[in-house]
Scaffold this active site. Structure first.
Site, short mmCIF file in Angstrom:
data_model
loop_
_atom_site.label_atom_id
_atom_site.label_comp_id
_atom_site.label_asym_id
_atom_site.label_seq_id
_atom_site.Cartn_x
_atom_site.Cartn_y
_atom_site.Cartn_z
N CYS A 114 -93.78 5.13 8.22
CA CYS A 114 -92.77 5.81 9.05
C CYS A 114 -91.33 5.46 8.65
O CYS A 114 -90.39 6.09 9.12
CB CYS A 114 -92.99 5.47 10.52
SG CYS A 114 -94.64 5.97 11.10
N HIS A 255 -86.57 7.32 14.02
CA HIS A 255 -87.94 7.79 13.80
C HIS A 255 -88.54 8.16 15.16
O HIS A 255 -88.44 7.40 16.12
CB HIS A 255 -88.75 6.68 13.12
CG HIS A 255 -90.22 6.87 13.20
ND1 HIS A 255 -90.83 8.06 12.84
CD2 HIS A 255 -91.22 6.03 13.61
CE1 HIS A 255 -92.14 7.94 13.03
NE2 HIS A 255 -92.40 6.74 13.49
N ASN A 285 -95.36 12.05 16.73
CA ASN A 285 -94.96 11.16 15.63
C ASN A 285 -95.46 11.75 14.30
O ASN A 285 -96.65 11.75 14.04
CB ASN A 285 -95.56 9.78 15.87
CG ASN A 285 -95.23 8.78 14.77
OD1 ASN A 285 -94.81 9.14 13.68
ND2 ASN A 285 -95.46 7.51 15.05
#
Length: 330
Positions: A114, A255, A285
């Site tokens: 990520c 993020h 996500n």
């Protein structure tokens, strides 16, 4: 060789057409829209169909970014694909290069989960600053739905699929104002997409492993604790390097992992809500795709304007985390 500046001149994004709402997900696993939304801020996520591939999503996002920057695919010198879920374990960047017709570009994958987009941004900038390359395409793309255990309600509600891309170009002024990157492998076990090998006897006394992968496993509490502590710190470090105070930031772009993390980090940094970019509710996500996807949406909505200062931060498996302070446009 003369050191040059870096400008981020165009963005693009692409997501699969299929969306899965929390309500529908509750038919698959024991959960509810309210449970997911209150704990994560996610309402729905996009899912790639078996016929869709990472390279197709990445290529679509890239084409838009290249068009927005006003260059042609053959002007590209380098393509960096930040992903943890390539179509091919050897990498998917070269396939994207071929699909774009970027005949002059060298291409390779970069894996930092990520944090991949932020790590990729800093990597791309080094090639430009040293005068080696002028035009770099950076892509963040992931199809995490391939690697989710759909019976594990702690993880399956979180992840979605998507791609985002930006073009970085050599420029007289340097728009990458500051950055900081960190890794801590002692916490690696908190978030994994682990190799799972089965022993196979090749000859008597000679065993090899036949490889595949386990689904994503995560210690949510530990990852949450890590993010709200480390992300404000790393943004502070990057701001210090940029010689800027936090009130000079126009946009905070984290993020998109969990709305509670985004809110907690903004609070710790004293960044007001109207400066925080979030599209997590629609996409979940999307790992390396989350920052460039949210960036591209905000640019196309006219929120992020040329010369706006953006503080971006990625964090995730590794564990890795990093921040980059940049001015949008040239």
């Amino acid at each position: 060789m003369q050191n040059l500046g870096v400008a981020i001149t165009g963005s693009g994004s692409a997501v699969p057409a299929t969306s899965l709402h929390n309500q529908t997900l509750s038919e698959v696993v024991e959960t509810s829209d309210e449970w997911i939304a209150t704990r994560t801020g996610i309402r729905q996520r996009r899912l790639a169909l078996p016929s869709e591939s990472l390279s197709v999503l990445a290529t679509a996002a890239s084409s838009k970014a290249i068009a927005a920057s006003g260059i042609k695919p053959e002007d590209l010198d380098l393509i960096l694909l930040a992903t943890s879920t390539p179509d091919d374990l050897f990498g998917s960047a070269c396939k994207v290069q071929a699909q774009l017709g970027a005949t002059n570009a060298v291409a390779f994958d970069l894996t930092a989960a990520c944090s991949g987009f932020v790590f990729g941004l800093v990597t791309a900038a080094q090639y430009i600053r040293t005068g080696v390359y002028k035009n770099v395409l950076l892509i963040g793309a992931d199809i995490l739905s391939r690697w989710v255990d759909w019976e594990d309600r702690r993880t399956c509600v979180l992840f979605g699929d998507g791609a985002g891309a930006v073009v970085l170009q050599a420029d007289k002024s340097d728009r990458l104002l500051g950055f900081a990157l960190k890794s801590d492998g002692t916490q690696n076990h908190h978030l994994n997409l682990a190799y799972a090998g089965a022993s196979q006897e090749l000859l008597t006394g000679v065993n090899v492993t036949k490889g595949s992968y386990q689904p994503i496993t995560m210690n949510g509490k530990e990852v949450y604790r890590f993010a709200i502590q480390k992300v404000p710190e790393i943004i502070d470090k990057a701001l210090f390097q940029a010689n800027l105070s936090v009130d000079k930031i126009d946009w905070l772009l984290l993020h998109q992992a969990n709305q509670r993390i985004i809110d907690a980090v903004a609070q710790r940094l004293n960044v007001p809500e109207h400066k925080v970019i979030s599209n997590l509710a629609q996409y979940g996500n999307t790992s390396a795709a989350s920052i460039p996807l949210a960036l591209d949406e905000a640019v196309r909505q006219g929120k992020i304007k040329p010369n706006d200062i953006v503080a971006a931060s990625g964090f995730g498996a590794g564990l890795t985390w990093g921040a980059a302070i940049f001015q949008w446009g040239r």
